[in-house]
Write a protein that holds these residues in place. Structure first.
Motif, PDB file in Angstrom:
ATOM      1  N   GLY A  86       1.572 -46.987 -49.757  1.00 22.96           N
ATOM      2  CA  GLY A  86       2.353 -46.589 -48.749  1.00 22.96           C
ATOM      3  C   GLY A  86       2.559 -45.308 -48.339  1.00 22.96           C
ATOM      4  O   GLY A  86       3.471 -44.939 -47.563  1.00 22.96           O
ATOM      5  N   SER A  87       2.097 -44.387 -49.326  1.00 18.31           N
ATOM      6  CA  SER A  87       2.385 -42.822 -48.902  1.00 18.31           C
ATOM      7  C   SER A  87       2.059 -42.320 -47.756  1.00 18.31           C
ATOM      8  O   SER A  87       2.373 -41.307 -47.358  1.00 18.31           O
ATOM      9  CB  SER A  87       2.288 -42.229 -50.237  1.00 18.31           C
ATOM     10  N   LEU A  88       0.943 -43.248 -47.074  1.00 12.86           N
ATOM     11  CA  LEU A  88       0.315 -42.416 -46.028  1.00 12.86           C
ATOM     12  C   LEU A  88       1.334 -43.018 -44.786  1.00 12.86           C
ATOM     13  O   LEU A  88       1.261 -42.352 -43.803  1.00 12.86           O
ATOM     14  CB  LEU A  88      -1.202 -43.055 -46.130  1.00 12.86           C
ATOM     15  N   GLY A  89       1.732 -44.180 -44.988  1.00  6.79           N
ATOM     16  CA  GLY A  89       2.415 -44.884 -43.807  1.00  6.79           C
ATOM     17  C   GLY A  89       1.423 -45.295 -42.610  1.00  6.79           C
ATOM     18  O   GLY A  89       0.194 -45.343 -42.791  1.00  6.79           O
ATOM     19  N   ASN A 107       3.400 -36.005 -50.016  1.00  6.06           N
ATOM     20  CA  ASN A 107       3.837 -37.362 -50.675  1.00  6.06           C
ATOM     21  C   ASN A 107       2.873 -37.829 -52.105  1.00  6.06           C
ATOM     22  O   ASN A 107       3.340 -38.174 -52.933  1.00  6.06           O
ATOM     23  CB  ASN A 107       3.676 -38.561 -49.630  1.00  6.06           C
ATOM     24  N   LYS A 108       1.715 -37.505 -51.757  1.00  3.70           N
ATOM     25  CA  LYS A 108       0.811 -37.643 -52.988  1.00  3.70           C
ATOM     26  C   LYS A 108       1.216 -36.784 -54.197  1.00  3.70           C
ATOM     27  O   LYS A 108       0.989 -37.117 -55.275  1.00  3.70           O
ATOM     28  CB  LYS A 108      -0.732 -37.806 -52.663  1.00  3.70           C
ATOM     29  N   MET A 109       1.260 -35.635 -53.773  1.00  4.12           N
ATOM     30  CA  MET A 109       1.758 -34.581 -54.920  1.00  4.12           C
ATOM     31  C   MET A 109       3.108 -34.921 -55.769  1.00  4.12           C
ATOM     32  O   MET A 109       3.187 -34.848 -56.754  1.00  4.12           O
ATOM     33  CB  MET A 109       1.605 -33.193 -54.342  1.00  4.12           C
ATOM     34  N   TRP A 144      -8.516 -51.128 -46.453  1.00  3.35           N
ATOM     35  CA  TRP A 144      -7.336 -50.005 -46.047  1.00  3.35           C
ATOM     36  C   TRP A 144      -8.069 -48.593 -45.553  1.00  3.35           C
ATOM     37  O   TRP A 144      -7.741 -48.070 -44.781  1.00  3.35           O
ATOM     38  CB  TRP A 144      -6.636 -49.919 -47.468  1.00  3.35           C
ATOM     39  N   VAL A 145      -9.075 -48.273 -46.407  1.00  2.00           N
ATOM     40  CA  VAL A 145      -9.767 -47.016 -46.013  1.00  2.00           C
ATOM     41  C   VAL A 145     -10.595 -47.107 -44.779  1.00  2.00           C
ATOM     42  O   VAL A 145     -10.286 -46.228 -44.169  1.00  2.00           O
ATOM     43  CB  VAL A 145     -10.854 -46.661 -47.169  1.00  2.00           C
TER      44      VAL A 145
END
Length: 222
Positions: A86-89, A107-109, A144-145
């Motif tokens: 979800g952090s990529l949106g 966001n990932k950090m 997803w990727v």
């Protein structure tokens, strides 16, 4: 704008307890305790009675909320994966590549900083051969990727991003951002910070953005 990435995140197991109820609060205690124990000992090394003790309740009481260790482990894993994915949106081909990648790295950090044990748990599971989430990696994560990568490929066709296979772009971002949680002891030993969160994460986030934005040759859309 038309969204090119339509992948739906895996559903998180629903709670049978009303929000704010004692049952829901106890369930959260179990999940937090389980995350800590699993991240240190993995699925096979963790014991139900150890998790119950960490949650401050009896084994019998804990099993009222989660019937088996595997059910509890899967619940914890899904929560972690939902945060990460979800952090990529949503991605759109019309988005600014630099803004998207910068925000994603940030966001990932932040997730690594806020939930370091969650990052270590995923690392342990994957290094063990992904015995519990292997099917997820081969199906949901693969999809997803691939779907998110369609936007990267469009940016590459427009000359806004280096010609790098999208999956490897994700591998690089994941590796760089998660290392600050997974290898905290190593980084601390080398840098010797007085406060890890305040002294390591801000500059590390800046460096990660600098390296990846330049390395991916990202350009702003005019």
């Amino acid at each position: 704008m038309n969204t090119l990435s339509t992948y739906t995140l895996p559903s998180e197991p629903s709670s049978r307890f009303k929000a704010g109820s004692i049952g829901e609060k106890n369930q959260q205690k179990v999940l937090e305790a389980a995350l800590t124990v699993f991240s240190r000992k993995g699925f096979s090394g963790a014991r139900i009675d150890e998790i119950a003790k960490a949650a401050g309740m009896s084994k019998t009481n804990m099993l009222y909320y989660f019937k088996t260790k595997k059910e509890l482990y899967q619940f914890v894993i899904v929560r972690v994966l939902r945060r990460w994915l979800g952090s990529l949106g949503d991605l759109h081909s019309q988005d600014q590549p630099i803004d998207v990648i910068t925000e994603y790295i940030t966001n990932k950090m932040q997730l690594s900083q806020q939930y370091p044990e969650a990052s270590r748990l995923i690392a342990m599971e994957i290094m063990a051969g992904a015995p519990v989430i292997g099917n997820f990696l081969q199906t949901e994560l693969h999809t997803w990727v691939k779907q998110k990568g369609h936007v990267f490929l469009q940016w590459q066709r427009e000359g806004l991003m280096a010609q790098i296979e999208p999956a490897h772009v994700f591998f690089m971002i994941w590796a760089l951002t998660q290392t600050y949680a997974d290898f905290e002891s190593q980084i601390s030993a080398v840098v010797k910070p007085n406060d890890y969160d305040s002294e390591i994460y801000p500059p590390a986030t800046h460096y990660a953005i600098e390296v990846l934005v330049r390395g991916l040759n990202l350009k702003s859309r005019l």
